[in-house]
Design a protein around this motif. Structure first.
Motif, PDB file in Angstrom:
ATOM      1  N   ASP A 114      25.948 -19.896  79.276  1.00 29.40           N
ATOM      2  CA  ASP A 114      26.809 -18.890  79.904  1.00 29.40           C
ATOM      3  C   ASP A 114      25.977 -17.622  80.145  1.00 29.40           C
ATOM      4  N   SER A 115      25.014 -17.739  81.027  1.00 27.58           N
ATOM      5  CA  SER A 115      24.118 -16.613  81.286  1.00 27.58           C
ATOM      6  C   SER A 115      24.692 -15.718  82.373  1.00 27.58           C
ATOM      7  N   ARG A 116      24.386 -14.427  82.251  1.00 26.25           N
ATOM      8  CA  ARG A 116      24.909 -13.429  83.180  1.00 26.25           C
ATOM      9  C   ARG A 116      23.850 -12.357  83.413  1.00 26.25           C
ATOM     10  N   ILE A 117      23.832 -11.813  84.606  1.00 23.22           N
ATOM     11  CA  ILE A 117      22.916 -10.728  84.929  1.00 23.22           C
ATOM     12  C   ILE A 117      23.583  -9.404  84.576  1.00 23.22           C
ATOM     13  N   GLY A 118      22.865  -8.567  83.852  1.00 27.70           N
ATOM     14  CA  GLY A 118      23.408  -7.260  83.508  1.00 27.70           C
ATOM     15  C   GLY A 118      22.967  -6.804  82.135  1.00 27.70           C
ATOM     16  N   GLU A 119      22.998  -5.507  81.951  1.00 34.13           N
ATOM     17  CA  GLU A 119      22.582  -4.892  80.690  1.00 34.13           C
ATOM     18  C   GLU A 119      23.667  -5.019  79.627  1.00 34.13           C
ATOM     19  N   VAL A 120      23.249  -5.370  78.414  1.00 33.37           N
ATOM     20  CA  VAL A 120      24.122  -5.356  77.251  1.00 33.37           C
ATOM     21  C   VAL A 120      23.931  -4.010  76.555  1.00 33.37           C
TER      22      VAL A 120
END
Length: 240
Positions: A114-120
């Protein structure tokens, strides 16, 4: 020479910029254990201490080619770089970030993650084109450098060994006086047990071939020789 891998990417960027090597070029490899410091890190009062802490933990300190904060590379990660010729590299910054992050995100999703682009929030070396798993932990970071006639994107994919990254970055970031949340550091294998660098590397290579029809090639002797010349430029410049 731990700086050699940075030197190779630097030599490729230089050659593409000069027009003596045709791009685009995507480079992927399992790195040595290094801690790569960014330009902003070098201005911090604790930079010298941070490089010594890295070395004491078994990570050779090097200076990054692309921007960003301190990042860890070890034998359970994959280092990547993408170099492309561009007569106006400033105009394509976001497009290049989007293309590389989207490609890698597609690979990770195809591996069942469940990969996503964006800063944590709280991640180390933060960036809007980082890749995370489930919006919880960062697993990939990326930076970009522009030169006349070319652009270079480089980063790290944490396949496994997230604890190794936390163990060294906690004291290093403390020395650099950077706030972050170690709980945001993760690895692909945390969600896909048994996943290794070979499997991820093959998946990326296959995706590159599918999308762009590229094939693996060896680094030339000319690039390697130039890399040896450039590698010392990426040694930390701190008082002994």
């Amino acid at each position: 020479m731990p700086e050699m891998n940075v030197g190779v990417s630097h030599a490729i960027l230089e050659a593409v910029s000069a027009g003596t090597l045709a791009g685009p070029i995507f480079r992927l490899h399992v790195p040595e254990s290094v801690l790569a410091f960014g330009m902003i890190d070098r201005t911090r009062p604790g930079y010298g201490a941070a490089t010594r802490i890295a070395a004491a933990h078994g990570y050779a300190p090097v200076e990054r080619l692309a921007g960003g904060r301190a990042a860890v590379f070890h034998h359970q990660t994959l280092a990547f770089s993408f170099v492309v010729a561009d007569s106006n590299p400033k105009s394509g910054i976001t497009e290049r970030f989007t293309m590389v992050s989207s490609l890698l995100n597609r690979v990770f999703r195809d591996l069942g993650l469940d990969s996503r682009i964006g800063e944590v929030k709280g991640e180390y070396c933060p960036g809007e084109f980082s890749i995370n798993i489930g919006g919880i932990v960062k697993v990939m970071g990326i930076g970009q450098r522009l030169v006349k006639g070319a652009a270079h994107l480089g980063g790290v994919i944490v396949v496994d060994g997230a604890a190794l990254i936390r163990d060294v970055l906690i004291p290093v970031y403390r020395a650099l006086e950077i706030d972050w949340d170690p709980r945001t550091t993760g690895a692909l294998a945390d969600r896909a047990p048994g996943l290794g660098t070979s499997q991820v590397s093959e998946a990326i290579t296959s995706e590159l071939g599918r999308r762009f029809g590229v094939a693996p090639v060896a680094v030339s002797d000319e690039i390697l020789q130039r890399a040896r010349d450039l590698a010392p430029l990426h040694r930390p410049k701190v008082a002994t």
